[in-house]
Design a protein around this motif. Sequence first.
Motif, PDB file in Angstrom:
ATOM      1  N   ILE A   1       1.775   6.975  -6.948  1.00  0.00           N
ATOM      2  CA  ILE A   1       0.571   7.822  -7.343  1.00  0.00           C
ATOM      3  C   ILE A   1       1.070   9.189  -6.947  1.00  0.00           C
ATOM      4  CG2 ILE A   1      -1.833   8.343  -6.670  1.00  0.00           C
ATOM      5  CD1 ILE A   1      -2.371   5.326  -6.218  1.00  0.00           C
ATOM      6  N   ALA A   2       1.684   9.380  -5.646  1.00  0.00           N
ATOM      7  CA  ALA A   2       1.980  10.702  -5.413  1.00  0.00           C
ATOM      8  C   ALA A   2       3.210  11.312  -6.450  1.00  0.00           C
ATOM      9  CB  ALA A   2       2.693  10.717  -3.788  1.00  0.00           C
TER      10      ALA A   2
ATOM     11  N   ARG B   1       2.200   1.842  -3.479  1.00  0.00           N
ATOM     12  CA  ARG B   1       1.445   2.081  -4.505  1.00  0.00           C
ATOM     13  C   ARG B   1       1.250   3.669  -4.164  1.00  0.00           C
ATOM     14  NH1 ARG B   1      -4.153  -0.645  -3.911  1.00  0.00           N
ATOM     15  NH2 ARG B   1      -2.645  -2.318  -4.527  1.00  0.00           N
ATOM     16  N   THR B   2       0.922   4.184  -2.873  1.00  0.00           N
ATOM     17  CA  THR B   2       0.918   5.651  -2.672  1.00  0.00           C
ATOM     18  C   THR B   2       1.886   6.243  -2.932  1.00  0.00           C
ATOM     19  OG1 THR B   2      -0.610   4.758  -0.716  1.00  0.00           O
ATOM     20  CG2 THR B   2       0.269   7.043  -0.666  1.00  0.00           C
TER      21      THR B   2
ATOM     22  N   THR C   1       0.938  -1.223  -0.099  1.00  0.00           N
ATOM     23  CA  THR C   1      -0.052  -0.007  -0.156  1.00  0.00           C
ATOM     24  C   THR C   1       0.896   1.180  -0.054  1.00  0.00           C
ATOM     25  OG1 THR C   1      -1.937  -1.151   1.214  1.00  0.00           O
ATOM     26  CG2 THR C   1      -1.718   1.485   1.159  1.00  0.00           C
ATOM     27  N   MET C   2       1.974   1.084   0.823  1.00  0.00           N
ATOM     28  CA  MET C   2       2.773   2.354   0.863  1.00  0.00           C
ATOM     29  C   MET C   2       3.465   2.603  -0.525  1.00  0.00           C
ATOM     30  SD  MET C   2       4.324   1.810   4.738  1.00  0.00           S
ATOM     31  CE  MET C   2       5.805   2.989   4.352  1.00  0.00           C
TER      32      MET C   2
END
Length: 104
Positions: A24-25, A20-21, A17-18
């Motif tokens: 995206i950022a 992927r975030t 999750t980290m």
Amino acid sequence: MLGRPMVRRGRPGLLGTMARTAVIAGTASATTGAVHGWRGRRQQQAAQEEAARQAAHEQRQPQQSAPPPAPSDLAGKLQQLADLHASGALTDQEYAAAKAQVLG
């Protein structure tokens, strides 16, 4: 079962999750930077085009015509000097010197 690695199915874990975030950022940040760069270059180009248009417009305008011929009579010359002084084209000192020259 000792030879097979454990495979997790379903939702990604915390690290996934980290990651992927972060992707995206990073993509959003890069896109924002590209848009700002494009916008700045476009504004700079528009300013240069406007300056070129103004310069071309000034070149197309006819130069100021020659001032009307000076009046031949003394009163007319003095009136012309007074008008120039009143409009601010002549300073007090310039006006006094020109008036003295006309009066002789």
